[in-house]
Design a protein around this motif. Structure first.
Motif, PDB file in Angstrom:
ATOM      1  N   PRO A 151     102.241  10.476 -31.252  1.00  0.00           N
ATOM      2  CA  PRO A 151     101.229  10.822 -32.259  1.00  0.00           C
ATOM      3  C   PRO A 151     100.688   9.571 -32.976  1.00  0.00           C
ATOM      4  O   PRO A 151      99.475   9.451 -33.178  1.00  0.00           O
ATOM      5  CB  PRO A 151     101.991  11.747 -33.218  1.00  0.00           C
ATOM      6  CG  PRO A 151     103.058  12.364 -32.357  1.00  0.00           C
ATOM      7  CD  PRO A 151     103.462  11.280 -31.402  1.00  0.00           C
ATOM      8  N   TYR A 161      97.383  10.423 -34.716  1.00  0.00           N
ATOM      9  CA  TYR A 161      97.611  11.706 -35.377  1.00  0.00           C
ATOM     10  C   TYR A 161      98.758  11.587 -36.364  1.00  0.00           C
ATOM     11  O   TYR A 161      99.760  10.908 -36.085  1.00  0.00           O
ATOM     12  CB  TYR A 161      97.974  12.799 -34.360  1.00  0.00           C
ATOM     13  CG  TYR A 161      96.865  13.162 -33.412  1.00  0.00           C
ATOM     14  CD1 TYR A 161      95.733  13.832 -33.868  1.00  0.00           C
ATOM     15  CD2 TYR A 161      96.946  12.841 -32.058  1.00  0.00           C
ATOM     16  CE1 TYR A 161      94.700  14.173 -32.994  1.00  0.00           C
ATOM     17  CE2 TYR A 161      95.925  13.180 -31.180  1.00  0.00           C
ATOM     18  CZ  TYR A 161      94.810  13.844 -31.648  1.00  0.00           C
ATOM     19  OH  TYR A 161      93.801  14.175 -30.785  1.00  0.00           O
ATOM     20  N   ASP A 162      98.645  12.285 -37.496  1.00  0.00           N
ATOM     21  CA  ASP A 162      99.767  12.354 -38.425  1.00  0.00           C
ATOM     22  C   ASP A 162     100.844  13.270 -37.855  1.00  0.00           C
ATOM     23  O   ASP A 162     100.557  14.141 -37.029  1.00  0.00           O
ATOM     24  CB  ASP A 162      99.288  12.904 -39.782  1.00  0.00           C
ATOM     25  CG  ASP A 162      98.458  11.865 -40.531  1.00  0.00           C
ATOM     26  OD1 ASP A 162      98.627  10.664 -40.254  1.00  0.00           O
ATOM     27  OD2 ASP A 162      97.633  12.276 -41.377  1.00  0.00           O
ATOM     28  N   SER A 163     102.063  13.102 -38.365  1.00  0.00           N
ATOM     29  CA  SER A 163     103.190  13.889 -37.850  1.00  0.00           C
ATOM     30  C   SER A 163     103.037  15.384 -38.105  1.00  0.00           C
ATOM     31  O   SER A 163     103.691  16.190 -37.456  1.00  0.00           O
ATOM     32  CB  SER A 163     104.505  13.419 -38.484  1.00  0.00           C
ATOM     33  OG  SER A 163     104.755  12.082 -38.127  1.00  0.00           O
ATOM     34  N   ASP A 164     102.184  15.752 -39.083  1.00  0.00           N
ATOM     35  CA  ASP A 164     102.027  17.187 -39.366  1.00  0.00           C
ATOM     36  C   ASP A 164     100.838  17.804 -38.631  1.00  0.00           C
ATOM     37  O   ASP A 164     100.513  18.972 -38.835  1.00  0.00           O
ATOM     38  CB  ASP A 164     101.928  17.435 -40.878  1.00  0.00           C
ATOM     39  CG  ASP A 164     100.765  16.695 -41.528  1.00  0.00           C
ATOM     40  OD1 ASP A 164     100.051  15.946 -40.816  1.00  0.00           O
ATOM     41  OD2 ASP A 164     100.580  16.852 -42.750  1.00  0.00           O
ATOM     42  N   ASP A 165     100.214  17.043 -37.747  1.00  0.00           N
ATOM     43  CA  ASP A 165      99.135  17.598 -36.936  1.00  0.00           C
ATOM     44  C   ASP A 165      99.744  18.542 -35.878  1.00  0.00           C
ATOM     45  O   ASP A 165     100.788  18.234 -35.298  1.00  0.00           O
ATOM     46  CB  ASP A 165      98.394  16.449 -36.244  1.00  0.00           C
ATOM     47  CG  ASP A 165      97.019  16.859 -35.736  1.00  0.00           C
ATOM     48  OD1 ASP A 165      96.029  16.318 -36.231  1.00  0.00           O
ATOM     49  OD2 ASP A 165      96.945  17.737 -34.838  1.00  0.00           O
ATOM     50  N   GLU A 185     103.402  18.347 -32.479  1.00  0.00           N
ATOM     51  CA  GLU A 185     104.649  19.118 -32.472  1.00  0.00           C
ATOM     52  C   GLU A 185     105.490  18.818 -31.222  1.00  0.00           C
ATOM     53  O   GLU A 185     104.976  18.826 -30.103  1.00  0.00           O
ATOM     54  CB  GLU A 185     104.344  20.614 -32.547  1.00  0.00           C
ATOM     55  CG  GLU A 185     105.443  21.355 -33.269  1.00  0.00           C
ATOM     56  CD  GLU A 185     105.066  22.795 -33.580  1.00  0.00           C
ATOM     57  OE1 GLU A 185     105.965  23.626 -33.503  1.00  0.00           O
ATOM     58  OE2 GLU A 185     103.883  23.059 -33.877  1.00  0.00           O
ATOM     59  N   ASP A 240     103.208   7.302 -40.435  1.00  0.00           N
ATOM     60  CA  ASP A 240     102.047   8.053 -40.907  1.00  0.00           C
ATOM     61  C   ASP A 240     101.231   7.282 -41.946  1.00  0.00           C
ATOM     62  O   ASP A 240     100.038   7.501 -42.068  1.00  0.00           O
ATOM     63  CB  ASP A 240     102.504   9.388 -41.511  1.00  0.00           C
ATOM     64  CG  ASP A 240     103.025  10.333 -40.440  1.00  0.00           C
ATOM     65  OD1 ASP A 240     102.405  10.393 -39.357  1.00  0.00           O
ATOM     66  OD2 ASP A 240     104.054  10.985 -40.657  1.00  0.00           O
ATOM     67  N   LYS A 279     107.015  15.680 -41.865  1.00  0.00           N
ATOM     68  CA  LYS A 279     106.055  16.598 -42.496  1.00  0.00           C
ATOM     69  C   LYS A 279     106.269  16.639 -44.003  1.00  0.00           C
ATOM     70  O   LYS A 279     105.333  16.634 -44.784  1.00  0.00           O
ATOM     71  CB  LYS A 279     106.223  18.017 -41.937  1.00  0.00           C
ATOM     72  CG  LYS A 279     105.483  18.270 -40.652  1.00  0.00           C
ATOM     73  CD  LYS A 279     105.569  19.757 -40.321  1.00  0.00           C
ATOM     74  CE  LYS A 279     105.316  19.984 -38.846  1.00  0.00           C
ATOM     75  NZ  LYS A 279     105.527  21.367 -38.453  1.00  0.00           N
ATOM     76  N   GLY A 311      96.346   9.311 -39.603  1.00  0.00           N
ATOM     77  CA  GLY A 311      95.541  10.417 -39.073  1.00  0.00           C
ATOM     78  C   GLY A 311      94.203  10.539 -39.795  1.00  0.00           C
ATOM     79  O   GLY A 311      93.184  10.841 -39.178  1.00  0.00           O
ATOM     80  N   GLU A 312      94.224  10.295 -41.108  1.00  0.00           N
ATOM     81  CA  GLU A 312      92.971  10.383 -41.870  1.00  0.00           C
ATOM     82  C   GLU A 312      92.011   9.262 -41.471  1.00  0.00           C
ATOM     83  O   GLU A 312      90.814   9.482 -41.280  1.00  0.00           O
ATOM     84  CB  GLU A 312      93.272  10.317 -43.378  1.00  0.00           C
ATOM     85  CG  GLU A 312      93.964  11.572 -43.905  1.00  0.00           C
ATOM     86  CD  GLU A 312      94.636  11.378 -45.265  1.00  0.00           C
ATOM     87  OE1 GLU A 312      95.013  12.397 -45.865  1.00  0.00           O
ATOM     88  OE2 GLU A 312      94.810  10.212 -45.715  1.00  0.00           O
ATOM     89  N   GLY A 345      90.846   9.844 -38.053  1.00  0.00           N
ATOM     90  CA  GLY A 345      89.974  11.019 -38.093  1.00  0.00           C
ATOM     91  C   GLY A 345      88.536  10.636 -38.438  1.00  0.00           C
ATOM     92  O   GLY A 345      87.581  11.141 -37.835  1.00  0.00           O
TER      93      GLY A 345
END
Lengths: 539, 130
Positions: free
Chosen positions: A99, A104-108, A112, A123, A472, A520-521, A524
């Motif tokens: 990720p 990607y962030d770990s909570d995306d 999973e 992150d 998360k 992730g932001e 993004g």
């Protein structure tokens, strides 16, 4: 003579797997006719650097023993880094989880099951602060295997250093930052080639001014070889990628001698020791010629191919894993005889799982034994003048130029990758290798010959499945704690910067990182403006 | 004429190492199967949808990143939900022995680890496709 030939034929008939080797049976002075010492080899530290990039090589100091590590959380990886430094490692090399590598962030949702698995989950700057806790970034050199989001991780590293009181001009290390091989062989791309190349040249420019000792790219053949290429293809495709980066940077208005000295390379050390030595030597000669003759670089530093090496993970077997210790030792010998500047040695259990602390120690000890006990590091380029080594160096160089010529004719590496040419050449070699193994034309000890009934392997490293939940929670806390107004402002500024091709994005990314915008932001925002790469699938 | 066996070779998750998947795909094709390769970064939903659309007999999953315990059972379950209980699901990659029993219990018929000759995969599929 007839008697001699007859004997040879008879013994080859008895051992058919020795018959179809790509090499001549014997090398003599006839195989290196016309070799000009001064022009083709010269002295170590002198153009064309066939014999090495420094005049003294390991007589001055050993290569950097840089073990690639990272898994689970920043806390766990920090422990492993400190263990490796205490065990005599001389540099760090960070493995990030998928990720993180794909922004990607770990909570995306897409992350999973992958968080912390093949590397450490990062992150935000908060994780990076933990990753390097109690490690003085002014003293250690750090390599980071990060490509598509390299700019973001580099910004986090700079920000952590500033918090430690270390200014950017004191930082030493490398970001992999080689997107072309991601499209061709490794698969962790995010953006299409054009904005990816822009990010890379932005980094070249930013670092040439602010982080002058940083290696801004590690142009990587390692993964091309892991994907199945031959030795010649490994250096040909990688140097073709290198040409594309230099071209892009020059087109972006940079002066070649301002950035070329910070370009570095990454080679694989395979099992065929002498072929690998020749590969290292040939690659230095090819790059020196490219930089001097094609790009007109005048600083000798711009001509040098400096290389980090990793032993070949794909050559390790899940069968009889103890044998991998021997393979890694031979691969280490190849890298050292080839003149690498830095080396990671794989652990014996890596065809099964991430390495345990014990198996990593044996891998590091392998380097130390080669360095201190074997004598291989006592003399610079000790194999020079061997009929075989010189002939093979010439042959690999010739094969590399043929590929580079073909890629030039197509319009360069970017076009060759977009057309799927490089991917197809690699797949072809991978398939040929597999068929040779299955037909027993190629013997892999313990796999297709000399097998034994094996017991299941005990004590492999397992990443705790709870790491995803932990990350998360850390992210939720961070988002509640930080100044979200500042984050929104910095992300808006970054978005505007992305839309203006003349803006260097590095300072904007650094600002966003410092207010704890997440990976992730930030990615993004770039995804929104740049779009995502659609892979060329061909079989 | 007997219908040719159709195989979907798929890369679930974020892992980009597809040397094994591509070598296996080609070996299956050379063995006379019809082979479809999904490309990288496929979600379980995308893989199951592709398997349905392509009406395959076999789904062959390849993974090295360690996310197999999460992703493989989800794909099996989704195939069942979609009524594809006849589809043979096999997996391969860097998968610890300790995880294999669990994956089989979840409905993955076979797990092929590093060093497996492609011929054994071909044989397994020929024997086990319903």
């Amino acid at each position: 003579m007839a008697e001699y030939t007859g004997k040879v034929e008879k013994s080859l008939a008895k051992f058919p797997e020795r018959k179809n080797l790509a090499y001549n049976r014997l090398y003599t002075p006839l195989d290196i006719e016309g070799l000009d010492y001064e022009k083709d080899l010269s002295f170590p530290g002198q153009y064309p650097f066939t014999r090495g990039v420094q005049p003294t090589m390991y007589r001055g100091r050993f290569w950097t023993m840089r073990m690639y590590a990272g898994f689970s959380t920043a806390e766990e990886s920090n422990k492993r880094y400190r263990y490796l430094l205490e065990s005599g490692g001389t540099g760090l090399s960070c493995a990030f989880d998928l990720p993180t590598q794909i922004g990607y962030d770990s909570d995306d949702a897409i992350a999973e099951g992958e968080v912390g698995k093949v590397g450490v989950a990062i992150d935000s700057l908060a994780d990076m602060e933990i990753l390097f806790d109690s490690i003085d970034l002014g003293k250690v050199s750090t390599s980071m295997t990060i490509n598509a989001p390299a700019s973001v991780l580099l910004a986090m590293y700079i920000a952590v250093a500033e918090k430690q009181g270390v200014s950017p001009d004191k930082l030493n290390g490398t970001i992999q930052n080689d997107i072309l091989k991601e499209y061709a062989a490794r698969g962790t791309y995010i953006f299409p080639p054009k904005p990816s190349m822009r990010l890379i040249t932005n980094i070249f420019e930013y670092c040439s001014k602010s982080v002058p000792n940083w290696n801004t790219i590690s142009i990587s053949g390692y993964h091309i070889r892991e994907a199945g290429s031959t030795a010649s293809q490994e250096i040909a495709f990688t140097i073709a990628d290198g040409i594309a980066y230099v071209d892009a940077a020059i087109k972006a208005g940079l002066n070649v001698d301002d950035f070329a000295g910070r370009l570095s390379f990454f080679w694989n050390a395979h099992n065929n020791v002498l072929e690998e030595v020749a590969k290292f030597r040939a690659s230095r000669r090819v790059w020196a010629k490219v930089m001097k003759e094609r790009f007109g670089a005048t600083n000798p530093k711009s001509w040098m191919l400096r290389v980090h090496t990793q032993t070949a993970g794909s050559m390790l077997t899940a069968q009889q894993p103890d044998n991998n210790v021997v393979r890694v030792a031979l691969q280490t010998a190849a890298a050292v005889l080839g003149g690498t500047q830095s080396l990671h040695t794989n652990s014996k259990d890596e065809a099964l799982a991430l390495p345990t602390e014990d198996s990593v120690r044996v891998a590091l000890r392998t380097q130390q034994i080669v360095a201190y006990e074997s004598g291989l590091a006592d003399v610079v380029d000790p194999l020079a003048g061997s009929y075989y080594i010189e002939a093979l160096t010439n042959q690999i160089e010739k094969e590399a130029w043929e590929y580079i010529g073909k890629i030039d004719d197509m319009g360069g590496a970017v076009v060759a990758i977009e057309k799927g040419y490089i991917q197809r050449e690699i797949q072809e070699s991978a398939y040929k290798w597999q068929m040779e193994v299955e037909n027993k034309q190629r013997i892999i000890v313990g796999v297709n010959q000399f097998q034994v009934a094996e017991k299941p392997i005990e004590g492999l490293l397992r990443v705790d499945a709870s790491v995803g939940e932990l990350q998360k929670k850390k992210l939720a806390d961070l988002r509640a704690r930080r100044d979200n107004g500042a984050v929104a402002d910095k992300l808006a500024a970054l978005e505007a910067g992305c839309k203006d091709e003349n803006t260097n994005l590095m300072p904007l990314i650094l600002e966003a990182v410092k207010v704890y915008a997440t990976l992730g932001e930030i990615c993004g925002v770039m995804r929104k403006v740049f779009g995502e790469y659609e892979a060329h699938v061909s079989l | 004429m007997e219908k040719r066996i159709r195989v979907l070779v798929a890369k679930p998750g974020l892992d980009g190492h597809d040397r094994g998947a591509k070598v296996v795909a080609r070996a299956l094709r050379d063995a006379g199967f019809e082979v479809i390769y999904t490309g990288l970064r496929q979600t379980p939903e995308q893989i199951v949808e592709a398997a349905l659309q392509e009406d395959v007999n076999v789904v062959a999953l390849s993974l090295l990143s360690g996310a197999h315990n999460h992703l493989f059972p989800r794909i099996v379950a989704m195939c069942k939900e979609k009524g594809m209980s006849d589809v043979l699901i096999v997996g391969g990659g860097v998968i610890p022995d300790a995880d294999i029993a669990g994956l089989k219990a979840a409905g993955v018929s076979a797990v092929f680890t590093p060093g497996t000759p492609t011929g054994s995969i071909v044989e397994f599929i020929k024997t086990n496709v319903k």
